[in-house]
Motif scaffolding. Structure first.
Motif, PDB file in Angstrom:
ATOM      1  N   HIS A 279       0.842  -1.204   0.000  1.00 53.04           N
ATOM      2  CA  HIS A 279       0.000   0.000   0.000  1.00 53.04           C
ATOM      3  C   HIS A 279       0.881   1.260   0.000  1.00 53.04           C
ATOM      4  CE1 HIS A 279      -3.296   2.709   1.446  1.00 53.04           C
ATOM      5  NE2 HIS A 279      -2.279   3.287   2.059  1.00 53.04           N
ATOM      6  N   GLU A 280       1.888   1.279   0.877  1.00 50.04           N
ATOM      7  CA  GLU A 280       2.787   2.441   0.940  1.00 50.04           C
ATOM      8  C   GLU A 280       3.535   2.618  -0.381  1.00 50.04           C
ATOM      9  OE1 GLU A 280       2.798   4.633   3.372  1.00 50.04           O
ATOM     10  OE2 GLU A 280       1.336   3.455   4.470  1.00 50.04           O
ATOM     11  N   HIS A 283       1.523   4.469  -2.884  1.00 50.49           N
ATOM     12  CA  HIS A 283       1.594   5.935  -2.782  1.00 50.49           C
ATOM     13  C   HIS A 283       2.786   6.465  -3.564  1.00 50.49           C
ATOM     14  CE1 HIS A 283      -1.686   6.654  -0.095  1.00 50.49           C
ATOM     15  NE2 HIS A 283      -1.175   5.968   0.916  1.00 50.49           N
ATOM     16  N   GLU A 357      -5.777   7.182  -1.028  1.00 54.98           N
ATOM     17  CA  GLU A 357      -5.762   5.960  -0.210  1.00 54.98           C
ATOM     18  C   GLU A 357      -6.415   4.796  -0.958  1.00 54.98           C
ATOM     19  OE1 GLU A 357      -3.986   5.577   2.354  1.00 54.98           O
ATOM     20  OE2 GLU A 357      -3.480   7.687   2.528  1.00 54.98           O
ATOM     21  N   HIS A 401      -7.920   9.096   5.896  1.00 59.62           N
ATOM     22  CA  HIS A 401      -8.162   7.751   5.372  1.00 59.62           C
ATOM     23  C   HIS A 401      -9.666   7.462   5.352  1.00 59.62           C
ATOM     24  CE1 HIS A 401      -3.931   7.564   6.098  1.00 59.62           C
ATOM     25  NE2 HIS A 401      -3.851   6.349   5.561  1.00 59.62           N
TER      26      HIS A 401
HETATM   27 ZN    ZN Z   1      -2.048   5.255   2.661  1.00 54.58          ZN
END
Ligand code: ZN
Length: 414
Positions: A279-280, A283, A357, A401
């Motif tokens: 997930h990071e 980004h 997100e 989020h």
């Molecule tokens: Zn995030």
């Protein structure tokens, strides 16, 4: 002298403060109303006791926020219309010549000091009473003050040269000063991203490279799958301050590194950490970090342009309680009054952040197991006592989020 700006400012302050308080009361009422039962989609994964702890923790933090909002509103009023900025300006005009760099720097530093000192009791209460009551605090009083001393030192070392540069440009660059100030501030914020990971973070935490074991192997394979080069995977001793768990990326370009809180590594399975990292990475790969920096630069540009239009208007100072105009007083008034005028734009920013997100979740779904990310999210919500039932309006204003239920629903969708 009160003028039209005075009334406009009072209206903005009142609207922003009333909205903040109203949202806080809604949030408390909403989590209380949903305290009795775990939402059905989490009934298997979150025990009732954990759900109720999250409700109580959320309510306690929000109550503290109500006090903070009230203090902030009073302080802004006191410093502007109450004559605080004018008083500080007159005070520093005794040792230093008004309008010179030393006078402006002293004025702004004393203003920051007052704001910091006023917020200190609440910060102490939050850490040692609220966080402690819910079992999250691991901070000791000596560590709290050692951190504070280091934060002040870092802020002075980095902030004073920036302040001097800004005030100098404001005084010397004619009517387009704001353009030069914008360039300097933007360069400074990019430079900050480069020095924070290698220079500033190690002042506060210890970073241990993770080079062996299943986690290191999984992360290496994830990075290779995603075509990502980093300057290493580190574990940070977050547990010395709090038991909240987290993961983040710091810096960019050659300085970028992946940091995992030790509290996260302890609680999540390696496959779940991998999904959180995916997930990071999302980004990063989707340029969210650069886009956020660009958005910040654009907002700074707009803000400085507005200040450029106001700075020569006598009514700007008079309307906000200052009788002796100076560039430093203009900056002070702008920083104090500005947020009251822009508060109602908050939902737009959180909307943008939530879009990012969802995109990062979609990326994680493509490069790791979505079931692992769901498991990790549920554990993080449970262990951090984050509420599963926030008030929708409060959430739209403040939560960067999306609510857990929405994220998980999208991760589960085919
Ligand atoms: Zn995030």
């Amino acid at each position: 002298m009160p003028n039209a700006l005075t009334w406009l400012f009072l209206a903005a302050l009142l609207a922003a403060t009333a909205t903040r308080l109203w949202l806080a009361l809604r949030q408390i009422r909403h989590v209380r109303a949903h305290r009795a039962a775990v939402p059905p989609s989490f009934a298997d994964s979150i025990p009732l006791a954990a759900h109720q702890k999250a409700a109580d923790y959320t309510a306690a933090k929000t109550r503290l926020g109500i006090i903070g909002t009230s203090i902030d509103a009073g302080l802004v009023l006191l410093l502007t219309l109450g004559g605080g900025v004018q008083w500080l300006s007159a005070l520093w005009a005794r040792p230093f010549e008004a309008g010179l760099l030393a006078h402006g720097t002293a004025l702004l530093l004393s203003l920051f000091f007052i704001q910091g000192a006023v917020s200190l009791p609440l910060a102490l209460y939050r850490t040692f009473v609220v966080e402690s009551r819910f079992g999250f605090n691991r901070m000791t009083v000596p560590l709290f003050f050692a951190d504070l001393a280091k934060q002040v030192a870092v802020a002075l070392v980095l902030g004073v040269p920036l302040l001097l540069a800004v005030l100098w440009l404001m005084g010397r660059m004619g009517e387009h000063w704001w353009l030069y100030v914008w360039l300097v501030v933007t360069a400074f914020s990019i430079g900050l991203q480069l020095i924070i990971p290698p220079v500033i973070l190690p002042l506060f935490n210890k970073f241990t490279p993770i080079t062996e074991g299943e986690l290191a192997r999984r992360v290496a394979s994830l990075l290779a799958r995603c075509g990502f080069k980093s300057r290493g995977l580190y574990m940070m001793d977050g547990s010395k301050r709090s038991s909240h768990g987290n993961a983040f990326f710091a810096g960019f370009g050659a300085a970028k590194r992946i940091v995992l809180f030790d509290t996260l590594v302890e609680r999540l399975q390696p496959s779940e950490v991998e999904a959180v990292l995916a997930h990071e990475l999302g980004h990063y790969k989707l340029h969210h970090i650069v886009k956020m920096l660009a958005l910040g630069a654009a907002m700074t540009f707009a803000g400085l342009w507005v200040l450029g239009q106001l700075i020569d208007q006598p009514w700007f100072y008079a309307g906000l309680g200052v009788t002796a105009p100076s560039t430093a007083a203009a900056l002070a008034l702008f920083m104090l009054a500005g947020p009251e005028f822009t508060f109602l734009l908050h939902p737009l920013l959180t909307l943008y952040s939530r879009k990012n997100e969802f995109e990062a979740d979609a990326y994680a779904k493509g490069h790791a197991q979505s079931s692992d990310l769901i498991q990790a999210l549920v554990k993080l919500y449970r262990d951090n006592a984050s509420t599963l039932t926030p008030d929708p309006l409060h959430s739209a204003f403040y939560d960067s989020h999306p609510p857990a239920a929405l994220r998980i629903a999208r991760l589960e969708a085919k």
